[in-house]
Design an enzyme around this catalytic site. Structure first.
Site, PDB file in Angstrom:
ATOM      1  N   GLU A 179      -3.675   0.022   8.055  1.00  0.00           N
ATOM      2  CA  GLU A 179      -2.608   0.517   8.877  1.00  0.00           C
ATOM      3  C   GLU A 179      -2.596   0.153  10.341  1.00  0.00           C
ATOM      4  O   GLU A 179      -3.538   0.123  10.974  1.00  0.00           O
ATOM      5  CB  GLU A 179      -2.189   2.048   9.085  1.00  0.00           C
ATOM      6  N   GLU A 219      -7.165   8.545   5.631  1.00  0.00           N
ATOM      7  CA  GLU A 219      -7.628   9.291   6.988  1.00  0.00           C
ATOM      8  C   GLU A 219      -8.122  10.566   6.887  1.00  0.00           C
ATOM      9  O   GLU A 219      -7.426  11.519   7.303  1.00  0.00           O
ATOM     10  CB  GLU A 219      -6.391   9.338   7.987  1.00  0.00           C
ATOM     11  N   ARG A 248       0.755  -1.198  -0.043  1.00  0.00           N
ATOM     12  CA  ARG A 248       0.065   0.017  -0.056  1.00  0.00           C
ATOM     13  C   ARG A 248       0.853   1.193   0.069  1.00  0.00           C
ATOM     14  O   ARG A 248       1.675   1.383   0.983  1.00  0.00           O
ATOM     15  CB  ARG A 248      -0.943   0.092   1.185  1.00  0.00           C
ATOM     16  N   HIS A 264      -2.736  11.141   0.298  1.00  0.00           N
ATOM     17  CA  HIS A 264      -2.083  10.767   1.864  1.00  0.00           C
ATOM     18  C   HIS A 264      -1.688  12.044   2.149  1.00  0.00           C
ATOM     19  O   HIS A 264      -0.472  12.276   2.325  1.00  0.00           O
ATOM     20  CB  HIS A 264      -1.051   9.772   1.600  1.00  0.00           C
ATOM     21  N   ASN A 303      -7.621   1.948   9.533  1.00  0.00           N
ATOM     22  CA  ASN A 303      -6.465   2.253  10.452  1.00  0.00           C
ATOM     23  C   ASN A 303      -6.625   2.326  11.767  1.00  0.00           C
ATOM     24  O   ASN A 303      -7.574   2.879  12.125  1.00  0.00           O
ATOM     25  CB  ASN A 303      -5.918   3.487   9.922  1.00  0.00           C
ATOM     26  N   TYR A 325      -4.606   2.512  15.729  1.00  0.00           N
ATOM     27  CA  TYR A 325      -3.797   2.676  16.409  1.00  0.00           C
ATOM     28  C   TYR A 325      -3.869   2.620  17.984  1.00  0.00           C
ATOM     29  O   TYR A 325      -3.030   2.115  18.820  1.00  0.00           O
ATOM     30  CB  TYR A 325      -2.815   4.022  16.069  1.00  0.00           C
TER      31      TYR A 325
HETATM   32  C1  PNW Z   1      -1.485   7.927  10.483  1.00  0.00           C
HETATM   33  N1  PNW Z   1      -3.624  11.054  15.468  1.00  0.00           N
HETATM   34  O1  PNW Z   1      -1.341   9.164  11.105  1.00  0.00           O
HETATM   35  C2  PNW Z   1      -1.068   8.092   8.973  1.00  0.00           C
HETATM   36  O2  PNW Z   1      -1.881   7.540   8.151  1.00  0.00           O
HETATM   37  C3  PNW Z   1       0.579   7.526   8.575  1.00  0.00           C
HETATM   38  O3  PNW Z   1       1.022   8.468   7.638  1.00  0.00           O
HETATM   39  C4  PNW Z   1       1.356   7.923   9.854  1.00  0.00           C
HETATM   40  O4  PNW Z   1       2.709   7.860   9.566  1.00  0.00           O
HETATM   41  C5  PNW Z   1       0.563   6.785  10.803  1.00  0.00           C
HETATM   42  O5  PNW Z   1      -0.460   6.729  11.073  1.00  0.00           O
HETATM   43  C6  PNW Z   1       1.521   6.895  12.082  1.00  0.00           C
HETATM   44  O6  PNW Z   1       1.354   8.433  12.869  1.00  0.00           O
HETATM   45  C7  PNW Z   1      -1.891   9.561  11.991  1.00  0.00           C
HETATM   46  O7  PNW Z   1      -3.172  12.218  15.953  1.00  0.00           O
HETATM   47  C8  PNW Z   1      -1.254  10.584  12.627  1.00  0.00           C
HETATM   48  O8  PNW Z   1      -4.746  10.553  15.694  1.00  0.00           O
HETATM   49  C9  PNW Z   1      -1.800  11.161  13.645  1.00  0.00           C
HETATM   50  C10 PNW Z   1      -2.959  10.592  14.254  1.00  0.00           C
HETATM   51  C11 PNW Z   1      -3.469   9.349  13.765  1.00  0.00           C
HETATM   52  C12 PNW Z   1      -3.126   9.099  12.651  1.00  0.00           C
END
Ligand code: PNW
Length: 482
Positions: free
Chosen positions: A385, A172, A83, A127, A318, A320
């Protein structure tokens, strides 16, 4: 480790897609080569104070020149899917008009290299790197930008659809709208809450227009979008019952109600603002109510809802972490992405966190996937992701031991497998990221890669997690932990 029982071995469904992910501005460098125009990330990164340590993406991982080596690394891990995103301003330097031949030639080389190694290209059209000329014309808060995006998508699709089957419009949109136009920690660095709400709508509109335009050319590909989702929990204890004193109970109930309402509002902004229009064809009524004091809905026109709700072939998720929130005091003054809800406090639970400060919550991945399955009529899902920033460095022998990343991925993979067992149609999983790269506001100071990059020499060194992932993909599953 808070596990109570040792995990058994798990198998993923046959044909499960294993991949790694990246994004153009984070890896390519060569920002002034091959006729590429400036994007908002070039401008923002060169603004003093915007990025930690003054880092920029000017060189990044030099992927523009080293893509062959990067594709070889990917194939060496046994990954079958990659991707990556296209740089809009490499393909249309000013954000409109005919495609730039040198930009097309670069992506031709990359795509052909992937295919020659049996890696399927999964293209993301946007992106976050809007051509600067379009920002100068107002950017995503302007409706015209959605039309420019659809024209770009159509032109790119016409050029690459012979070899690219999988098309993701946006990565995102929450980040693009609210970190870019409300908190200002991402490009273009604007702090205009009402503009951010309009940006979110025009991103969704651009997505719908782009899918429609690409399908009209050739419907045989696979079209989707990637959203970043968080479970949002209330910090409030469930109302106490039993015999305790009644006044204290009433206070506790009121607090719990306020916390639950804070969770409802953050869930609306973060998750339902995108899932509802995409999958149900309308914005959540409670969100429009919450935002009424920020902006009216004059930017939403008749027919937009139908455009946004184009049928999708897949939804990218995605993941996290999880948000836990409570009602707090209005924090006016600070610029937050939580437009209209700056009185919400985000509560830490004291869990181990990655170096982004994001608490590690593998169950949250299961929870977001199951929620989509239960609450929406969703297309097949992909985790587009998931990954972790840890600062492991090479040892003298040349290895890069990163046991925390292996543990992070292992626990999230198991959580995804549990979602599949609960009925979720999850078809694949992309680890963020193939290599260490330019981590936006954090520059090169946060490392998400499966492959270490020694920036002064641009040497690539697979971390232990890369070898571990290769074994997982080979086996299409995880071994039990004794
Ligand atoms: C994503 N937040 O970014 C992106 O899709 C990627 O490019 C990035 O490198 C990866 O996650 C890690 O950060 C985010 O603040 C950036 O909630 C910030 C947030 C969430 C996702």
């Amino acid at each position: 480790d808070t596990r109570t029982t040792a995990p058994a071995s798990v198998c993923f469904p046959p044909g499960f897609a294993w991949g790694a992910a990246s994004a153009a501005y984070q890896i390519e460098g060569a920002t002034a080569e091959g006729g590429r125009g400036p994007s908002i990330w070039d401008t923002f990164a060169h603004t003093p104070g915007a990025i930690l340590d003054g880092d920029t993406g000017d060189v990044a991982c030099d992927h523009y020149h080293r893509y062959r080596e990067d594709v070889a690394l990917l194939a060496g891990l046994g990954l079958t899917h990659y991707r990556f995103s296209l740089s809009w301003s490499r393909l249309q330097p000013g954000g409109r008009g005919p495609l730039n031949p040198a930009g097309v030639a670069f992506y031709d080389r990359l795509i052909d290299e992937l295919l020659s190694r049996d890696v399927l290209p999964w293209v993301t059209l946007y992106h976050w790197d809007l051509p600067q000329e379009l920002e100068d014309a107002g950017g995503w808060p302007e409706r015209a930008t959605a039309h420019r995006f659809a024209e770009y998508a159509e032109a790119v699709h016409a050029r690459f659809a012979d070899r690219v089957r999988s098309w993701t419009t946006l990565n995102e949109p929450w980040c693009a709208a609210y970190l870019g136009y409300a908190s200002g920690v991402h490009a273009p660095g604007r702090r205009e809450p009402a503009a951010a709400v309009r940006a979110a709508h025009h991103l969704l509109l651009g997505h719908g227009l782009a899918v429609r335009a690409m399908r009209a050319r050739d419907d045989s590909g696979s079209f989707g979008i990637t959203v970043n989702l968080y479970p949002v929990d209330s910090a409030g204890d469930p109302p106490a019952d039993a015999d305790a004193d009644a006044d204290a109970d009433a206070d506790a109930d009121a607090d719990a109600d306020a916390d639950a309402d804070a969770a409802r509002r953050i869930d609306a902004l973060m998750n339902r603002q995108f899932l509802d229009p995409l999958l149900r064809g309308c914005y959540p009524a409670d969100l429009l109510g919450d935002l009424a004091h920020v902006t009216d809905t004059g930017h939403i026109e008749d027919g937009d809802a139908e455009v946004i709700a184009q049928p999708l072939d897949f939804l990218g998720v995605n993941y996290y972490s999880r948000h836990v929130v409570r009602a707090g005091r209005p924090d006016s003054g600070a610029s937050t992405p939580w437009v209209g809800s700056d009185d919400v406090e985000f509560v830490g639970r004291g869990l181990p966190a990655t170096e982004m400060g994001w608490e590690i919550d593998p169950d949250g991945l299961h929870d977001v996937l199951v929620r989509i399955h239960r609450e929406y009529d969703a297309p097949p899902l992909y985790v587009t992701e998931n990954g972790a920033a840890f600062a492991d460095e090479p040892e003298p022998g040349g290895q890069v031991p990163d046991p925390r990343r292996i543990d992070y991925l292992d626990r999230h993979f198991r959580s995804a497998a549990r979602a599949i067992a609960d009925g979720v149609d999850l078809r694949g999983y992309f680890v963020w990221s193939l290599t260490d790269n330019f981590e936006w506001a954090w520059g090169y100071a946060r490392r998400f890669g499966l492959v270490y990059i020694d920036y002064p020499t641009q040497r690539r060194i697979p971390k232990d997690s890369a070898r571990w992932l290769a074994a997982v993909t080979r086996r299409n599953g995880l071994e039990g932990v004794p």
